[in-house]
Scaffold this motif. Structure first.
Motif, PDB file in Angstrom:
ATOM      1  N   ASN A 226      -5.932  -4.033  18.393  1.00 49.52           N
ATOM      2  CA  ASN A 226      -6.479  -3.705  17.078  1.00 49.52           C
ATOM      3  C   ASN A 226      -6.861  -4.942  16.287  1.00 49.52           C
ATOM      4  OD1 ASN A 226      -6.182  -0.930  17.485  1.00 49.52           O
ATOM      5  ND2 ASN A 226      -4.094  -0.925  16.707  1.00 49.52           N
ATOM      6  N   GLU A 227      -6.022  -5.985  16.371  1.00 47.12           N
ATOM      7  CA  GLU A 227      -6.325  -7.211  15.639  1.00 47.12           C
ATOM      8  C   GLU A 227      -7.619  -7.836  16.136  1.00 47.12           C
ATOM      9  OE1 GLU A 227      -3.534  -6.280  17.153  1.00 47.12           O
ATOM     10  OE2 GLU A 227      -1.812  -7.490  16.511  1.00 47.12           O
ATOM     11  N   VAL A 229     -10.176  -6.300  17.580  1.00 46.74           N
ATOM     12  CA  VAL A 229     -11.324  -5.496  17.161  1.00 46.74           C
ATOM     13  C   VAL A 229     -11.630  -5.734  15.685  1.00 46.74           C
ATOM     14  CG1 VAL A 229     -12.206  -3.144  16.878  1.00 46.74           C
ATOM     15  CG2 VAL A 229     -10.907  -3.742  18.917  1.00 46.74           C
ATOM     16  N   ARG A 230     -10.594  -5.846  14.865  1.00 43.30           N
ATOM     17  CA  ARG A 230     -10.806  -6.062  13.430  1.00 43.30           C
ATOM     18  C   ARG A 230     -11.532  -7.384  13.183  1.00 43.30           C
ATOM     19  NH1 ARG A 230     -10.831  -1.681  10.712  1.00 43.30           N
ATOM     20  NH2 ARG A 230     -10.853  -3.037   8.883  1.00 43.30           N
ATOM     21  N   ALA A 231     -11.251  -8.384  13.989  1.00 41.88           N
ATOM     22  CA  ALA A 231     -11.934  -9.667  13.834  1.00 41.88           C
ATOM     23  C   ALA A 231     -13.421  -9.535  14.142  1.00 41.88           C
ATOM     24  CB  ALA A 231     -11.293 -10.720  14.726  1.00 41.88           C
ATOM     25  N   ILE A 233     -15.175  -6.744  13.797  1.00 48.95           N
ATOM     26  CA  ILE A 233     -15.711  -5.993  12.655  1.00 48.95           C
ATOM     27  C   ILE A 233     -15.989  -6.933  11.481  1.00 48.95           C
ATOM     28  CG2 ILE A 233     -15.156  -4.250  10.907  1.00 48.95           C
ATOM     29  CD1 ILE A 233     -13.566  -2.762  13.071  1.00 48.95           C
ATOM     30  N   ALA A 234     -15.104  -7.915  11.321  1.00 49.48           N
ATOM     31  CA  ALA A 234     -15.264  -8.871  10.218  1.00 49.48           C
ATOM     32  C   ALA A 234     -16.437  -9.823  10.425  1.00 49.48           C
ATOM     33  CB  ALA A 234     -13.977  -9.667  10.030  1.00 49.48           C
ATOM     34  N   ASN A 239     -15.917  -9.178  22.080  1.00 50.12           N
ATOM     35  CA  ASN A 239     -14.691  -8.699  22.700  1.00 50.12           C
ATOM     36  C   ASN A 239     -15.046  -7.925  23.964  1.00 50.12           C
ATOM     37  OD1 ASN A 239     -11.982  -8.026  23.120  1.00 50.12           O
ATOM     38  ND2 ASN A 239     -11.626  -7.784  20.916  1.00 50.12           N
ATOM     39  N   TYR A 249     -14.973   2.930  16.837  1.00 45.40           N
ATOM     40  CA  TYR A 249     -15.606   1.897  16.013  1.00 45.40           C
ATOM     41  C   TYR A 249     -17.109   1.836  16.277  1.00 45.40           C
ATOM     42  CZ  TYR A 249     -10.798   0.239  15.312  1.00 45.40           C
ATOM     43  OH  TYR A 249      -9.465   0.150  14.996  1.00 45.40           O
ATOM     44  N   GLU A 254     -19.300   0.407  13.222  1.00 45.83           N
ATOM     45  CA  GLU A 254     -18.590  -0.776  12.715  1.00 45.83           C
ATOM     46  C   GLU A 254     -18.767  -1.977  13.633  1.00 45.83           C
ATOM     47  OE1 GLU A 254     -14.664   0.049  10.794  1.00 45.83           O
ATOM     48  OE2 GLU A 254     -14.932   2.019  11.743  1.00 45.83           O
TER      49      GLU A 254
END
Length: 302
Positions: A226-227, A229-231, A233-234, A239, A249, A254
């Motif tokens: 999850n971390e 993927v969030r990066a 998205i940011a 990935n 996502y 996203e």
């Protein structure tokens, strides 16, 4: 102490007489009397005294009867516990899982399992692929649920449950977003990857070696999916991970997929056990449940 004789005396005390005890035990009255006499001889004091046509417990008999009641109540409790354990309704179920199944599959599977097995204590540990194998071999877990490429491991049985495609993803607006490119071009993007020991990381590096392509530059490293993927998205990096982890996502817009020309890579998800070992009843029930869940999940996708 002769426990057989003690059990007969316990029945006499509970039923209030030799006749009723003999009927309960389906043996003759003389046999009951003989066993009680043998126990009295072993203990060195009388347990029963005559009272008209019945019997009366002596002080010593009252004491022994109290101990016997506790002892045989414990015997019944042990028998009930063994019956529950053999039926899979008690005990401890120790599972180790890699991040993908631990986060996306096991919560639902275990919720259903606990509804049917509320007394079973479930201990779930999340780790990378390498550590999952080690925990299984070291008896820290009885079942491993494993997502990723698999190489034959001595002493471990492997059963594939399902397959999921591996995807490359980048931030929305990236030049490669929704494009088809070569693997060499994809490797020019800085990657956000899991720690060493992660199966998807190893798959990516092995793929580069096999196709004689320079490996990716690791821009960030996280211990969880999850971390990572969030990066993305940011707005940073790329990935490489199972579509199961990132599909929502992508569908929400996203992040974006990148299609690498000529490559379709699958990510197997399996459960592993120690070879030639019988699973505990609780673990066997859990394995049976996930087989049913996977069958249902696969049917819903088709």
């Amino acid at each position: 102490m002769n426990l057989h004789a003690l059990k007969i005396f316990h029945t006499v005390a509970e039923k209030g007489g030799v006749t009723r005890a003999a009927e309960e035990l389906l043996i003759s009255q003389p046999a009951v009397t003989a066993q009680v006499r043998n126990l009295e001889k072993e203990l060195g004091f009388p347990l029963l005294a005559a009272k008209g046509r019945g019997i009366l417990l002596t002080d010593g008999g009252t004491m022994v009867a109290a101990y016997a009641k506790r002892l045989f109540a414990m015997e019944q409790e042990i028998e009930a516990g063994i019956k529950e354990y053999k039926a899979g309704f008690s005990g401890v179920l120790r599972i180790v899982a890699t991040y993908l199944p631990a986060n996306l599959l096991l919560p639902e599977w275990l919720a259903r399992y606990k509804q049917e097995h509320p007394q079973v204590e479930v201990v779930l540990t999340t780790s990378n692929s390498r550590e999952a194998v080690e925990q299984l071999l070291n008896y820290d877990a009885e079942v491993a649920v494993y997502g990723g490429g698999w190489e034959e491991q001595p002493g471990i049985e492997w059963e594939e449950l399902l397959e999921d495609e591996l995807w490359f993803v980048v931030p929305n607006g990236h030049p490669y977003a929704k494009q088809e490119i070569t693997l060499a071009e994809m490797m020019k993007v800085p990657f956000i990857l899991r720690e060493e020991g992660s199966s998807t990381r190893e798959r990516l590096f092995s793929l580069c070696r096999a196709l004689n392509v320079n490996p990716p530059k690791i821009g960030l490293q996280f211990n969880g999916v999850n971390e990572a993927v969030r990066a993305v998205i940011a707005g940073y990096g790329a990935n490489f991970l199972s579509s199961m982890a990132v599909r929502d996502y992508v569908e929400r817009g996203e992040v974006s997929r990148v299609y690498v020309r000529g490559l379709t890579l699958m990510n197997p998800i399996a459960f592993c056990t120690r070879k030639d070992e019988t699973l505990s009843p609780a673990a066997a029930d859990f394995v049976g449940l996930i087989r049913k869940e996977v069958k249902s999940w696969t049917a819903n996708r088709e």
